[in-house]
Design an enzyme around this catalytic site. Structure first.
Site, PDB file in Angstrom:
ATOM      1  N   SER A 178      91.309  19.547  28.575  1.00 25.34           N
ATOM      2  CA  SER A 178      91.399  20.063  27.206  1.00 25.34           C
ATOM      3  C   SER A 178      91.582  21.575  27.128  1.00 25.34           C
ATOM      4  CB  SER A 178      90.154  19.664  26.426  1.00 25.34           C
ATOM      5  OG  SER A 178      89.019  20.255  27.001  1.00 25.34           O
ATOM      6  N   HIS A 206      91.990  12.728  25.280  1.00 28.28           N
ATOM      7  CA  HIS A 206      93.038  13.533  24.640  1.00 28.28           C
ATOM      8  C   HIS A 206      94.412  12.877  24.727  1.00 28.28           C
ATOM      9  CE1 HIS A 206      91.139  17.220  23.238  1.00 28.28           C
ATOM     10  NE2 HIS A 206      90.357  17.181  24.306  1.00 28.28           N
ATOM     11  N   LYS A 234      89.595  11.257  18.047  1.00 26.87           N
ATOM     12  CA  LYS A 234      90.693  12.229  18.105  1.00 26.87           C
ATOM     13  C   LYS A 234      91.925  11.608  17.441  1.00 26.87           C
ATOM     14  CE  LYS A 234      88.857  15.181  21.719  1.00 26.87           C
ATOM     15  NZ  LYS A 234      87.897  14.777  22.756  1.00 26.87           N
TER      16      LYS A 234
HETATM   17  C1  LIG Z   1      86.472  14.717  23.073  1.00 32.63           C
HETATM   18  C2  LIG Z   1      86.156  14.211  24.426  1.00 32.63           C
HETATM   19  C3  LIG Z   1      85.023  13.428  24.672  1.00 32.63           C
HETATM   20  C4  LIG Z   1      84.006  13.143  23.613  1.00 32.63           C
HETATM   21  O1  LIG Z   1      84.493  12.207  22.711  1.00 32.63           O
HETATM   22  P1  LIG Z   1      83.537  11.777  21.483  1.00 32.63           P
HETATM   23  O2  LIG Z   1      84.017  10.424  21.126  1.00 32.63           O
HETATM   24  O3  LIG Z   1      83.738  12.792  20.424  1.00 32.63           O
HETATM   25  O4  LIG Z   1      82.144  11.769  22.016  1.00 32.63           O
HETATM   26  C5  LIG Z   1      84.833  12.934  25.940  1.00 32.63           C
HETATM   27  N1  LIG Z   1      85.691  13.210  26.943  1.00 32.63           N
HETATM   28  C6  LIG Z   1      86.782  13.980  26.757  1.00 32.63           C
HETATM   29  C7  LIG Z   1      87.706  14.248  27.891  1.00 32.63           C
HETATM   30  C8  LIG Z   1      87.044  14.509  25.493  1.00 32.63           C
HETATM   31  O5  LIG Z   1      88.117  15.274  25.306  1.00 32.63           O
END
Ligand SMILES: *Cc1c(COP(=O)(O)O)cnc(C)c1O
Length: 387
Positions: A178, A206, A234
């Site tokens: 990210s 992502h 997301k």
């Molecule tokens: C955003 C993200 C998470 C967390 O996701 P949530 O559903 O908001 O807990 C976990 N791993 C990665 C790689 C992320 O980008």
């Protein structure tokens, strides 16, 4: 309240920069209203723009009317509704897995997977830049952990060769990282895993809904990822929820022993219905992903053309490098004054000297909003050059 604890926390707070979260009014979308001002939003993970999709919101409202807001019970007691099963089956289809298990978030999914599947005779190999939830999930398991340098397959192979005696070996990586928006080298990781009889696990948060076939499919890898975790928070509606997808033996084991699955409330039906609808829309309207790719290419090109250092890639995470001191933070503040919302990332989130602004593109950005971002970046650069 224990005075020593409060004293210590207060002393530590004094040495930290205070944090004031932005308070947004109104709904998530390509613009966000902050302090009464509409800012073009390049800071959310709503890659397909489905958080504001009328069909997604209607599905949530209808589920709320029919089934209420929450279930006040865990999945294994009386918290399961048919929408949970439909959603798990849609996630399995989306990821090409035999089955999928829902969690309250991907953070929870990652906390729940390692301790449930592995024991003290096993070894987990983790990329140095893996998400915090993977790091914490690994800590909750009794397995040995070895961290390999970011996407360093030579070091990983050395570790694999040195650990031939272990019972199981599991390699875990983010699909898309990210901070840099770079993709894990999944075809080569899958080949390494196959050669060393290791399990390959990918957190594709992502990429789910963003890249066709996820990171693996995008890179031409059809099979070879054994365990996939991802988020519904997301691209797939942006509300909340996470999952683990894989073979039925894995998902059934998780349903029996995974603690963040068992000892927590089931996902609220309106959220599950919204995510299910988001998955169906993403499948039915590939033009959303095409528009996202086109918007991303356009903004990447524009920022590069303005002379910014943009890390190469194709993902809608566009890292604009503004190295040293407070340049990234100052630029983000200037952009905000120009009506564009982006955030600066600095130490300790990224190494010192690697400060940057992260621009996140959405399919919902209209051409004039991309123009507005480009013009703002141009003005800020011109001003910095004149100073
Ligand atoms: C955003 C993200 C998470 C967390 O996701 P949530 O559903 O908001 O807990 C976990 N791993 C990665 C790689 C992320 O980008």
């Amino acid at each position: 309240m224990n005075a020593a604890l409060l004293d210590r926390l207060s002393a530590e707070l004094d040495s930290r920069r205070p944090r004031h979260d932005l308070v947004v009014t109104g709904a998530q979308g390509p613009t966000l209203e902050v302090d009464g001002e509409a800012l073009v939003n390049f800071a959310s993970n709503d890659y397909l723009g489905l958080a504001a999709d009328p069909e997604v919101l209607d599905a949530a409202r209808k589920a709320m009317d029919d089934q209420g807001l929450g279930v006040a019970a865990g999945r294994v007691l009386c918290g399961t509704r048919s929408v949970h099963h439909e959603l798990e089956s849609a996630i399995a289809d989306l990821t090409g897995a035999e089955d999928a298990v829902l969690y309250g978030s991907c953070f929870d999914a990652n906390l729940g997977v390692f301790a449930a599947l592995l024991g003290p005779d096993d070894v987990i190999f983790s990329d140095a830049l893996n998400h915090a939830s993977l790091i914490d999930g690994i800590r909750l398991s009794p397995s040995r952990r070895q961290v390999f340098a970011h996407s360093d397959l030579n070091q990983l192979e050395r570790y694999l060769t040195e650990s031939e005696g272990a019972r199981h070996r599991l390699i875990v990586t983010d699909g898309v990282f990210s901070m840099d928006g770079d993709l894990a080298p999944l075809p080569r990781l899958a080949e390494l895993a196959r050669r060393h009889d290791a399990v390959l696990m990918v957190d594709d948060s992502h990429a789910t809904g963003v890249l066709a076939g996820g990171t693996a499919g995008h890179l031409g890898l059809d099979t070879g990822v054994d365990i996939l975790t991802g988020t519904l928070g997301k691209a797939l509606g942006g509300a909340a929820g996470g999952f683990v997808a894989g073979s039925r033996a894995i998902t059934e084991t998780l349903r029996l022993v995974s603690r963040p699955y068992l000892f927590t409330n089931a996902m609220a039906p309106p959220l599950a219905a919204a995510a299910l609808t988001a998955i169906r829309i993403a499948a039915r309207r590939p033009e959303l992903r095409d528009r996202l790719a086109a918007n991303t290419a356009r903004l990447r090109g524009a920022l590069t053309g303005l002379g910014y250092e943009v890390l190469p890639g194709e993902h809608p995470i566009i890292p604009v490098m503004l190295r040293g001191g407070t340049l990234a933070a100052d630029t983000a503040a200037e952009l905000r004054r120009e009506g564009v919302l982006v955030f600066a990332l600095s130490h300790p989130i990224v190494p010192a000297g690697e400060e940057r602004i992260r621009v996140q593109v959405s399919a919902s950005h209209r051409p004039e909003q991309l123009d507005r971002a480009e013009a703002a970046f141009a003005r800020v650069r011109a001003k910095a050059g004149a100073a």
